[in-house]
Design an enzyme around this catalytic site. Sequence first.
Site, PDB file in Angstrom:
ATOM      1  N   LYS A  48       0.970  -1.461  -0.037  1.00  0.00           N
ATOM      2  CA  LYS A  48       0.098  -0.152   0.016  1.00  0.00           C
ATOM      3  C   LYS A  48       0.886   1.263  -0.045  1.00  0.00           C
ATOM      4  O   LYS A  48       0.491   2.145  -0.412  1.00  0.00           O
ATOM      5  CB  LYS A  48      -0.840   0.067   1.194  1.00  0.00           C
ATOM      6  CG  LYS A  48      -1.942  -1.170   1.125  1.00  0.00           C
ATOM      7  CD  LYS A  48      -2.946  -0.692   2.367  1.00  0.00           C
ATOM      8  CE  LYS A  48      -3.737  -1.977   2.655  1.00  0.00           C
ATOM      9  NZ  LYS A  48      -5.064  -2.247   2.329  1.00  0.00           N
ATOM     10  N   ARG A  56      -6.955  -8.404  -9.051  1.00  0.00           N
ATOM     11  CA  ARG A  56      -7.517  -9.574  -8.815  1.00  0.00           C
ATOM     12  C   ARG A  56      -8.935  -9.327  -9.269  1.00  0.00           C
ATOM     13  O   ARG A  56      -9.671  -8.212  -9.428  1.00  0.00           O
ATOM     14  CB  ARG A  56      -7.336 -10.428  -7.778  1.00  0.00           C
ATOM     15  CG  ARG A  56      -7.823  -9.707  -6.309  1.00  0.00           C
ATOM     16  CD  ARG A  56      -7.958 -10.453  -5.261  1.00  0.00           C
ATOM     17  NE  ARG A  56      -7.956  -9.593  -4.025  1.00  0.00           N
ATOM     18  CZ  ARG A  56      -9.058  -8.997  -3.434  1.00  0.00           C
ATOM     19  NH1 ARG A  56     -10.185  -9.220  -4.163  1.00  0.00           N
ATOM     20  NH2 ARG A  56      -8.835  -8.420  -2.476  1.00  0.00           N
TER      21      ARG A  56
HETATM   22  P1  ADP Z   1      -7.853  -3.690   3.558  1.00  0.00           P
HETATM   23  O1  ADP Z   1      -6.921  -4.039   2.576  1.00  0.00           O
HETATM   24  O2  ADP Z   1      -7.409  -4.229   4.896  1.00  0.00           O
HETATM   25  O3  ADP Z   1      -9.208  -4.209   3.178  1.00  0.00           O
HETATM   26  P2  ADP Z   1      -8.295  -1.093   2.740  1.00  0.00           P
HETATM   27  O4  ADP Z   1      -7.311   0.037   2.676  1.00  0.00           O
HETATM   28  O5  ADP Z   1      -8.836  -1.416   1.852  1.00  0.00           O
HETATM   29  O6  ADP Z   1      -7.896  -2.195   3.783  1.00  0.00           O
HETATM   30  O7  ADP Z   1      -9.454  -0.352   3.632  1.00  0.00           O
HETATM   31  C1  ADP Z   1     -10.507  -0.868   4.229  1.00  0.00           C
HETATM   32  C2  ADP Z   1     -11.787   0.025   4.684  1.00  0.00           C
HETATM   33  O8  ADP Z   1     -11.092   0.768   5.690  1.00  0.00           O
HETATM   34  C3  ADP Z   1     -12.123   0.792   3.882  1.00  0.00           C
HETATM   35  O9  ADP Z   1     -13.178   0.337   3.027  1.00  0.00           O
HETATM   36  C4  ADP Z   1     -12.866   2.141   4.766  1.00  0.00           C
HETATM   37  O10 ADP Z   1     -13.910   1.717   5.090  1.00  0.00           O
HETATM   38  C5  ADP Z   1     -11.824   1.928   5.826  1.00  0.00           C
HETATM   39  N1  ADP Z   1     -10.489   2.822   5.634  1.00  0.00           N
HETATM   40  C6  ADP Z   1      -9.556   2.869   4.737  1.00  0.00           C
HETATM   41  N2  ADP Z   1      -8.519   4.056   5.039  1.00  0.00           N
HETATM   42  C7  ADP Z   1      -9.516   4.900   5.608  1.00  0.00           C
HETATM   43  C8  ADP Z   1      -9.242   6.259   5.827  1.00  0.00           C
HETATM   44  N3  ADP Z   1      -7.964   6.788   5.848  1.00  0.00           N
HETATM   45  N4  ADP Z   1     -10.249   6.684   6.690  1.00  0.00           N
HETATM   46  C9  ADP Z   1     -11.265   6.203   7.084  1.00  0.00           C
HETATM   47  N5  ADP Z   1     -11.733   5.057   6.536  1.00  0.00           N
HETATM   48  C10 ADP Z   1     -10.845   4.137   5.899  1.00  0.00           C
END
Ligand code: ADP
Length: 632
Positions: free
Chosen positions: A118, A294
């Site tokens: 990331k 994916r």
């Molecule tokens: P993972 O890959 O572990 O699933 P993500 O980066 O895709 O993590 O984030 C998953 C969820 O976490 C997002 O859909 C959102 O709801 C929440 N999230 C991620 N980053 C933020 C942020 N900076 N502020 C608020 N919520 C966030």
Amino acid sequence: MTALHSLLVANRGEIACRILRTAKAMGLASVAVHSRIDRGAQHCQLADARVDLGGESAQDSYLNIPAIIAAAQASGAQAIHPGYGFLSENADFARAVEAAGLVFIGPPAAAIDAMGSKSAAKALMEVAGVPLVPGYHGADQALATFAAAAERIGYPVLLKAAAGGGGKGMKVVQSPDELAEALASAQREAHAAFGDAHMLVEKYLLSPRHVEIQVFADRHGHCLYLNERDCSIQRRHQKVVEEAPAPGLAPELRRRMGEAAVRAAQAVGYVGAGTVEFLLDASGQFFFMEMNTRLQVEHPVTEAITGLDLVAWQIRVARGEALPITQGEVPLHGHAIEVRLYAEDPAHDFLPATGPLALYRESTPGPGRRVDSGVVEGDQVSPFYDPMLGKLIAWGEDREQARLRLLAMLDEFAVGGVRTNLAFLRRIIGHPAFAAAHLDTGFIERHQAELLPAPTPLPPAFWQGAARAWLPGSPSSEEPWSRVDGWRAGLPARVRLHLTCGAQQHALSFEPSSIEAGTPAPPLPSHRRGERLFVKWQGEWLAVQLFDPIAAASSAPVAQGGLSAPMNACVVRVAVEPGQPVEAGALLVVLEAMKMEHSLRAPHAGVIKRIAAEPGERVTEGSVLIELETST
Ligand code: ADP
């Protein structure tokens, strides 16, 4: 153009079944792989051939790269589809597949690598002009560096594992004094889950929407966006409900987000299906979060509104074909909503549930209805893999039609023997705020009281309804009278029934004729399975049995004041010492199960009397870890 006649699916469960169906429809010979315990699983039955990888754990089976490649070679498969999860975002796997002369149905390994971290992905996106959430994603991992970054962007902040996924290694930090503990815990979780403790920090946006763009690229330089999905209904940052399109998204914003997603994909030389995830705030600003390289779990809602088969497109792109349509020709028709059905226990913090699926009945097929599942009644839900049983997807001409269809499907679905989130999903889809499309990532927390009502003792109406279902003439009663005291053929006496349901029990005494006449309770939906009768009550399928005094005597009482393990787990940390006074809510023990940390907190104020667990120890569900004495 690569001729492709055979495909191995390196996955299990619903996604393996879903891929195998398209492979069949395209006339490809299909090969399934399976662990030792999945020998009889649905995905093995669907494939033309199957290879036993051995092992039980994911590590020994679905993550075993040499074994999977050997399986492809032995079975003559030309290509490997990794599904999602497992090896789908493992660049080493993609390389090993190609090195073996096979086709990897996915992006080039370099694109997986570029988006795999990331932190690195954010650095790349910055250059490509894709907007980012403010934060720090550098190499220096010192606490002081995170503290300074958090000060700069302002609390609350979100710690994320650079290698993260599935919410693992992710912690919200509200204030500076929580940072050190949260960072250490997130690092431990990230290390355990990904073997990499590298973290980044972001501004924690309050109540954003999660809106993601499905992109598709071919090997000829074309890249399209296939509209968006709104995945804002989440629990602990994990998706529960997904829909397409995102309600209320203006076409102009769709275009800008779509174009940003295409830029993101092109910046890494993307090929195939990918998803670019954004957070969207109330003002219409959107920020890149990550790209999943994916097929997504929620791809069916995109298929439903576009009429495209994304797996077929993946295979065609892997063969070297060009995308068959242009951006202007991408369809968007109607609305689709998906829910994820999990074997988990909403009443106990959604802990994964395991055991035999004693009752499993899907909703009936029909227009606009789709169920993607990988289980049948009688299957075992094992602790080794993800507890998702399948997905229910409803399509409608508009959102409300899709929502009503999904409600009907949820009402028809019946699962018993293993706890699931079925009733929880039903409450979300039926909630007025969901109907009104008031969506953001705080939805579940905000409506917690209605979505997760506190369990109440089962009322007489339940027991009367259950009793009625035991009686003759009811479709689920097979041999009830032989078990009921006081009954003799042709001579209805007063009937006594002593029923149990979980830890609750109830004795009834009544005139059978009164029940047969439809009183005192209306019939509840029920299914008889062996000694158990599954009765639907407030959306849950509860197992009702005749009271067995021997079993009742042998079940151990729960220790008074004892805090027991809510699941089979490993003790990571014990945060208290004997004799220590604690406040209600104080952290006592940290457990790890399914690669996630779970904190056990003091249910009330008191003094620690005894500690019965130590770090590193494996504990079983129900075993007492801490004895807590109420302070007087
Ligand atoms: P993972 O890959 O572990 O699933 P993500 O980066 O895709 O993590 O984030 C998953 C969820 O976490 C997002 O859909 C959102 O709801 C929440 N999230 C991620 N980053 C933020 C942020 N900076 N502020 C608020 N919520 C966030």
